[in-house]
Design an enzyme around this catalytic site. Structure first.
Site, mmCIF file in Angstrom:
data_model
loop_
_atom_site.group_PDB
_atom_site.id
_atom_site.type_symbol
_atom_site.label_atom_id
_atom_site.label_comp_id
_atom_site.label_asym_id
_atom_site.label_seq_id
_atom_site.Cartn_x
_atom_site.Cartn_y
_atom_site.Cartn_z
ATOM 1 N N GLU A 151 6.949 6.062 -3.177
ATOM 2 C CA GLU A 151 7.462 6.075 -4.552
ATOM 3 C C GLU A 151 8.538 5.026 -4.705
ATOM 4 O O GLU A 151 9.333 4.824 -3.776
ATOM 5 C CB GLU A 151 8.021 7.462 -4.888
ATOM 6 N N HIS A 168 -8.596 -3.033 -2.429
ATOM 7 C CA HIS A 168 -7.378 -2.643 -3.144
ATOM 8 C C HIS A 168 -6.907 -3.769 -4.058
ATOM 9 O O HIS A 168 -6.593 -3.542 -5.226
ATOM 10 C CB HIS A 168 -6.254 -2.275 -2.180
ATOM 11 N N HIS A 187 0.824 -1.209 0.000
ATOM 12 C CA HIS A 187 0.000 0.000 0.000
ATOM 13 C C HIS A 187 0.859 1.260 0.000
ATOM 14 O O HIS A 187 0.670 2.152 -0.806
ATOM 15 C CB HIS A 187 -0.939 0.003 1.206
ATOM 16 N N GLY A 241 -8.843 -7.468 -0.098
ATOM 17 C CA GLY A 241 -9.745 -6.341 0.107
ATOM 18 C C GLY A 241 -9.955 -5.630 -1.205
ATOM 19 O O GLY A 241 -9.528 -6.101 -2.263
ATOM 20 N N LEU A 243 -1.668 -8.470 3.618
ATOM 21 C CA LEU A 243 -2.019 -9.585 4.484
ATOM 22 C C LEU A 243 -3.404 -10.150 4.197
ATOM 23 O O LEU A 243 -3.646 -11.330 4.401
ATOM 24 C CB LEU A 243 -1.927 -9.175 5.953
#
Length: 136
Positions: free
Chosen positions: A48, A78, A12, A76, A73
């Protein structure tokens, strides 16, 4: 055309610099262990390089298949929606480049599992249930 796999290890991202620096150290260790340099770290956001930048870097270096290793983990939105969308949008400009995204680590990060997956992928033997881009 011979398949040349580039590996993205992505997470993330964090507002904390030291949180993102862990990813770079991890990728350096993986490169050394696998003796492969077509491995790039990247972030969905808050760090980045972002995923599109890292994808383009691997393509410029000759990759025509991108194996995205999700350093997450749990599954979801994303992993199910956002990241595949980012891959699709980025790869629209690169016809013929395919991709797949690994499932999350499901709470048990295991470096050996990653090494096995990427070795098998490079040997064209690994076929897990992943998100795959269909070639036309």
């Amino acid at each position: 055309m011979k398949k040349k796999v580039g590996v993205l290890i992505f997470t993330h991202g964090s507002r904390l610099k030291e949180g993102n620096e862990i990813m770079f150290k991890l990728v350096d260790q993986v490169r050394q262990r696998l003796r492969c340099d077509l491995i790039e770290p990247c972030f969905m956001e808050l760090g980045e390089p972002l995923i599109p930048v890292a994808i383009k870097k691997l393509i410029r270096r000759g990759a025509n298949h991108i194996f995205g290793y999700a350093f997450f983990l749990v599954p979801g939105s994303h992993l199910r929606e956002d990241i595949p969308f980012i891959f699709e949008q980025t790869l629209k400009k690169y016809p013929g480049v395919t991709y797949e995204i690994s499932p999350p680590d499901d709470g048990r990060p295991d470096d050996d599992r990653f090494r096995r997956q990427t070795r098998r992928k490079r040997a064209r033997q690994f076929r897990p249930q992943m998100i795959r881009r269909k070639t036309s």
